[in-house]
Write an enzyme that holds these catalytic residues in place. Structure first.
Site, short mmCIF file in Angstrom:
data_model
loop_
_atom_site.label_atom_id
_atom_site.label_comp_id
_atom_site.label_asym_id
_atom_site.label_seq_id
_atom_site.Cartn_x
_atom_site.Cartn_y
_atom_site.Cartn_z
CB VAL A 47 -0.97 0.01 1.21
CG1 VAL A 47 -1.76 1.32 1.28
CG2 VAL A 47 -1.92 -1.18 1.15
CB CYS A 48 4.08 2.04 1.73
SG CYS A 48 3.67 1.52 3.40
N PRO A 49 3.76 2.24 -1.44
CG PRO A 49 4.37 0.52 -2.89
CD PRO A 49 4.08 0.81 -1.46
#
Length: 188
Positions: A47-49
């Protein structure tokens, strides 16, 4: 417990990766301008990128509003550089990628996951006085939206520049605001 709205950010010192270089930053680099602290759990994840890429797509617009972005994870600045070099999504980031391996900044903002050594998914909007004006914290699997962040920045700047006015739900730049008064009570 996260730092409260209307409190000043605490002193910090860290190394960040920005536009191909390692740079030292402190709370002094935040004062005098609007800033977004964008905490995320870890580099090389899922999810972070998507979130960081979304903010990267809005970075130029945020810059035009006088806003600097500081993404923060407990990874090192070296890891940020490696991720920036190996991912097309992360490679488009031009804002600060702060290494907080000591957890000092993450703990200062109250978003360290106990026992995990990772930051929660949290966003803080800081005004030029170094005071928190907005915050958002989501669960691990819930990504944030840079368009909504941009809307909150514009609302916070509007309220700062127009004392006595407030922005209602879903307010967008150019729309009507409210002026709280006794006459308005019970009429909304």
């Amino acid at each position: 417990m996260p730092q409260a709205i209307n409190t000043e950010i605490k002193p910090f010192s860290a190394t960040a990766f920005k536009q191909g270089e390692f740079v030292e930053i402190t709370e002094a680099d935040v004062k005098g301008k609007w800033a977004v602290f964008f905490f995320y759990p870890a580099d090389f994840t899922f999810v972070c990128p998507t979130e960081l890429g979304d903010v990267a797509d809005k970075y130029e617009e945020l810059q035009k509003l006088g806003v600097e972005v500081f993404s923060v994870s407990t990874d090192t600045h070296f890891t940020h550089k490696a991720w920036h070099s190996s991912s097309d999504t992360i490679g488009k980031i031009n804002y600060y990628m702060v290494g907080d391996q000591s957890g000092n900044i993450t703990n200062n903002f109250g978003v360290m996951r106990e026992g995990a050594g990772l930051a929660d998914r949290a966003t803080f909007l800081i005004d030029p006085d170094g005071v928190i004006q907005a915050m958002e914290i989501t669960a691990e699997g819930i990504g944030r939206d840079a368009d909504d962040l941009l809307r909150k920045v514009k609302a916070a700047q509007y309220v700062r520049n127009h004392p006595g006015e407030v922005c209602p739900a879903k307010w967008k730049e150019g729309e009507a605001t409210l002026t709280p008064s006794l006459d308005l009570v019970g009429k909304i």
